[in-house]
Design a protein around this motif. Structure first.
Motif, PDB file in Angstrom:
ATOM      1  N   UNK A   1       0.808  -1.295  -0.156  1.00  0.00           N
ATOM      2  CA  UNK A   1       0.128   0.078  -0.040  1.00  0.00           C
ATOM      3  C   UNK A   1       0.814   1.342   0.052  1.00  0.00           C
ATOM      4  N   UNK A   2       0.431   2.324  -0.261  1.00  0.00           N
ATOM      5  CA  UNK A   2       1.223   3.404  -0.328  1.00  0.00           C
ATOM      6  C   UNK A   2       1.909   3.793   1.114  1.00  0.00           C
ATOM      7  N   UNK A   3       3.252   3.777   1.252  1.00  0.00           N
ATOM      8  CA  UNK A   3       4.127   4.013   2.168  1.00  0.00           C
ATOM      9  C   UNK A   3       3.811   5.004   3.208  1.00  0.00           C
ATOM     10  N   UNK A   4       3.785   5.124   4.443  1.00  0.00           N
ATOM     11  CA  UNK A   4       3.294   6.021   5.256  1.00  0.00           C
ATOM     12  C   UNK A   4       4.478   5.990   6.530  1.00  0.00           C
ATOM     13  N   UNK A   5       4.414   7.072   7.341  1.00  0.00           N
ATOM     14  CA  UNK A   5       5.622   7.090   8.220  1.00  0.00           C
ATOM     15  C   UNK A   5       5.196   6.276   9.238  1.00  0.00           C
TER      16      UNK A   5
ATOM     17  N   UNK B   1       9.452  -0.492  10.724  1.00  0.00           N
ATOM     18  CA  UNK B   1       9.768  -1.768  10.217  1.00  0.00           C
ATOM     19  C   UNK B   1      11.172  -2.096  10.090  1.00  0.00           C
ATOM     20  N   UNK B   2      12.064  -0.827  10.334  1.00  0.00           N
ATOM     21  CA  UNK B   2      13.502  -0.896  10.009  1.00  0.00           C
ATOM     22  C   UNK B   2      14.180  -0.324  11.541  1.00  0.00           C
TER      23      UNK B   2
ATOM     24  N   UNK C   1      -6.913  -1.623  10.460  1.00  0.00           N
ATOM     25  CA  UNK C   1      -7.564  -1.152  11.622  1.00  0.00           C
ATOM     26  C   UNK C   1      -7.810  -2.249  12.408  1.00  0.00           C
ATOM     27  N   UNK C   2      -7.656  -3.540  11.907  1.00  0.00           N
ATOM     28  CA  UNK C   2      -7.521  -4.870  12.829  1.00  0.00           C
ATOM     29  C   UNK C   2      -6.387  -4.913  13.770  1.00  0.00           C
ATOM     30  N   UNK C   3      -5.339  -4.578  13.231  1.00  0.00           N
ATOM     31  CA  UNK C   3      -3.990  -5.084  13.922  1.00  0.00           C
ATOM     32  C   UNK C   3      -3.890  -4.017  15.107  1.00  0.00           C
ATOM     33  N   UNK C   4      -3.980  -2.858  15.227  1.00  0.00           N
ATOM     34  CA  UNK C   4      -4.030  -1.991  16.371  1.00  0.00           C
ATOM     35  C   UNK C   4      -5.225  -2.425  17.247  1.00  0.00           C
TER      36      UNK C   4
ATOM     37  N   UNK D   1       2.126  -2.934   5.782  1.00  0.00           N
ATOM     38  CA  UNK D   1       2.721  -2.182   7.150  1.00  0.00           C
ATOM     39  C   UNK D   1       2.680  -2.978   8.447  1.00  0.00           C
ATOM     40  N   UNK D   2       2.577  -4.418   8.467  1.00  0.00           N
ATOM     41  CA  UNK D   2       2.277  -5.099   9.561  1.00  0.00           C
ATOM     42  C   UNK D   2       3.666  -5.397  10.262  1.00  0.00           C
ATOM     43  N   UNK D   3       4.686  -5.430   9.348  1.00  0.00           N
ATOM     44  CA  UNK D   3       6.202  -5.682  10.065  1.00  0.00           C
ATOM     45  C   UNK D   3       6.471  -4.605  11.131  1.00  0.00           C
ATOM     46  N   UNK D   4       6.275  -3.451  10.405  1.00  0.00           N
ATOM     47  CA  UNK D   4       6.598  -2.189  11.189  1.00  0.00           C
ATOM     48  C   UNK D   4       5.603  -2.237  12.472  1.00  0.00           C
TER      49      UNK D   4
END
Length: 664
Positions: A209-213, A218-219, A334-337, A386-389
């Motif tokens: 998906x579009x990368x966000x802050x 992730x890093x 939304x589910x992850x958080x 963005x799940x890894x991050x």
């Protein structure tokens, strides 16, 4: 104009010069990042190794690429405009100055942020403009800081001088065949466009998906390090229009608000139970809405509803479930958080807001502090969704994705890839089970499945086993249900099985063919299943449950001995009448309690429905008192109480998001 650095490649010269000048900017951003590190070295030096630094710099390339391409779109268009009349000295001078001004501003904000970082410990976002909108001494502050950091001014001037000197131009002699030139420029734009789009988004694949802050997590090993991965132009433009958390003033008396609702949980002083070191396993099943689960729909269609989940039905027979259970958002992000950190989605996905850079905890972080080994599993490529991050930011020590599955010679590798998103659920859940059996107890893990998702297909070998029926997702639900059944069949033979609490829920709901699940509230109906093999007793509790209740409920089952932060409640130690759920839909907050759902637009209530009104046809607001009484609901007392509670929840959420107070 400088006569050096002139390209003479004919019709390819404009494209080549454009690419060369864009590549030059990576050096500028790298120098800005090095400066950021050196100016704030004491903040980043803790356990900083060369390898980890390189990992962060590698991650920074993703955000630098996006920032460089977004800020230089106008320059690219000017250079490659399919108009032969632009080949003049004046036009080329214009292009150079557009390039220098744009990237001079980008360098300036990066260097300024190197100074401002120590006050915020994060990259500056657009909230800075509202934060200082009422200050009238900014000019003097800026002047003072400029003098104190004059070396940054010198660095800025040196870099800009080098950028001016190294700028690549090309021969712009008069065009003899204009149509060839215009066609070449049009083709150059067409060739470059996909790379620009991919660079801005953060990758080419459909899983990105579009990368966000928030992807910066992730890093990094610590949230503060995300500032080193990001750059300020990216943080600014990705948060334009994203000032989503406006703090309301429902409560001037903060103590009153705390009495009504507080997201800080304390261990029970009356409890003499010691901390129970059970394993915790959370299964987040893609699109596995309550609608598809037969055991949770026995009253639907007068008991004729067959369901599509025989394996999960048998699990529910041994588990604790709830009569009303909901997700807190409508997207995977939304589910992850909600599930793992007890943070609901209000206004915008938490992932996509500046608040995602706040200090945040979760089940993994809490249990890591108690000596648990923690790991998150997702069968897609690393970085997907963005799940890894997010998993790293919330305390998961390890992350296992598609690449890790491929490296495990016990399994089928990439031949088990579904061709679109991730490894098929059946083999990946077996991999999940195998990896857990290698972990040291106690452990806490979570897995996010993928197969019950668009484009709604099943593996070839199961096409005849799970044919098309009902709506297109049903065969995928049957396949994933089978995979879950095989997962539990395997782990039930493991020595750690009976010392484990299993939680099964969905990230969100999906396609529906029942009107009950197509209402404002019905679209949030997700299962929450808590299975403790050592108890072995199934129970449907007459309570309201939601995803954000999972964290506090698990902490309650473990008798967690310390204060912690969670927007939800401990379902098993909360009376029925005090259970509730909240979600946000297109500007409306929905608050479920006392057998009703209240709809609130942030200023006033706009709807009130009885939960028995499954199709939400009877809005009780504005009805006569007799109509309200007939629904067993007293407007004069219960409605104001629900409004007060919901306002307290909203204000607590907004204040804590904007003030970075997501810890106890």
């Amino acid at each position: 104009m400088q006569k050096k650095n002139i390209l003479r490649l004919g019709l390819l010269s404009p494209l080549a010069a454009t690419v060369c000048n864009l590549l030059l900017l990576y050096v500028v951003y790298f120098l800005a990042r090095i400066t950021y590190l050196l100016v704030n070295y004491s903040y980043f030096s803790q356990n900083l190794s060369f390898g980890h630094l390189m990992e962060m710099f590698r991650g920074g390339l993703v955000f630098d690429t996006s920032a460089i391409l977004v800020t230089n779109i106008s320059y690219v268009v000017l250079m490659l405009l399919p108009w032969h009349g632009k080949e003049t000295k004046a036009y080329h001078s214009l292009c150079r100055w557009v390039y220098l001004i744009i990237n001079g501003l980008a360098l300036a904000v990066n260097l300024c942020d190197a100074v401002y970082f120590r006050y915020t410990m994060r990259r500056t976002t657009t909230t800075v403009f509202s934060e200082f909108s009422n200050e009238n001494n900014l000019s003097s502050v800026f002047f003072t800081e400029t003098l104190r950091h004059i070396y940054l001014v010198v660095l800025f001037l040196l870099v800009m001088w080098a950028l001016y000197r190294l700028y690549v131009d090309y021969s712009h002699s008069s065009v003899k065949k204009w149509w060839r030139y215009d066609l070449a420029m049009l083709l150059s734009l067409a060739a470059l466009a996909p790379f620009v789009v991919a660079g801005i988004r953060g990758g080419f694949t459909t899983a990105v998906r579009p990368v966000t802050i928030s992807n910066a997590n992730q890093y990094v090993d610590r949230p503060v390090e995300a500032a080193l991965v990001l750059n300020t132009p990216f943080s600014l433009y990705r948060t334009i229009g994203k000032a989503v958390f406006t703090v309301p003033d429902y409560y001037q008396d903060k103590q009153e608000m705390e009495r009504i609702y507080s997201p800080v949980h304390y261990p029970s002083v009356s409890s003499d139970s010691s901390f129970t070191r059970k394993n915790v396993v959370v299964l987040i099943v893609e699109s596995f809405g309550r609608e598809y689960i037969g055991a949770l729909n026995k009253t639907l269609e007068n008991g004729r509803y067959k369901g599509y989940t025989p394996c999960v039905d048998s699990l529910i027979a041994k588990s604790i479930t709830f009569t009303h259970s909901y997700c807190n958002g409508r997207k995977s992000i939304d589910g992850m958080p909600s599930i793992l950190s007890s943070i609901p989605m209000f206004v915008e996905p938490f992932f996509l807001t500046p608040a995602s850079m706040n200090q945040v905890s979760g089940i993994a972080a809490l249990l890591s502090g108690e000596g648990y080994q923690t790991a998150f599993f997702h069968g897609a490529q690393r970085g997907s969704m963005g799940f890894q991050a997010f998993s790293r930011a919330t305390g998961f020590q390890e992350y296992y994705g598609r690449e890790d599955y491929n490296d495990d010679k016990r399994f089928g590798g990439d031949k088990d890839f579904d061709g679109m998103w991730a490894i098929w659920d059946e083999p990946f859940l077996q991999y999940y089970a195998a990896k857990m059996s290698e972990m040291k107890e106690p452990f806490m893990t979570a897995v996010f499945t993928a197969s019950s998702h668009h484009p709604y297909v099943v593996p070839d070998k199961y096409k005849d086993v799970y044919p098309e029926e009902g709506i297109i997702i049903h065969k995928c639900i049957r396949y994933t249900d089978m995979a879950i059944g095989k997962f539990f069949e395997r782990v039930s033979r493991e020595p750690w099985f009976k010392n484990t609490i299993f939680v099964l829920t969905s990230d969100h709901t999906n396609l529906s063919d029942h009107a009950f699940y197509q209402t404002d509230l019905g679209g949030f109906c997700s299962p929450i299943v808590i299975y403790d093999p050592s108890a072995g007793v199934g129970e449907m509790q007459d309570k309201i449950a939601q995803q954000i209740d999972i964290l506090p409920t698990v902490m309650g089952m473990l008798h967690y001995p310390k204060p912690y932060f969670a927007f939800g409640i401990d379902l098993l130690n909360t009376p029925k009448e005090d259970t509730w759920a909240v979600n946000y839909l297109n500007g409306i907050y929905q608050y479920v309690k006392n057998g009703h759902v209240l709809q609130f637009d942030g200023q006033k209530s706009v709807g009130l429905y009885a939960l028995t009104d499954s199709l939400m046809k009877q809005n009780l607001l504005g009805k006569t008192k007799a109509a309200a009484d007939s629904s067993l609901f007293t407007l004069n007392s219960s409605l104001p109480k629900m409004e007060r509670e919901l306002k307290a929840i909203i204000q607590q959420y907004m204040e804590r998001m904007t003030e970075d107070r997501l810890l106890p």
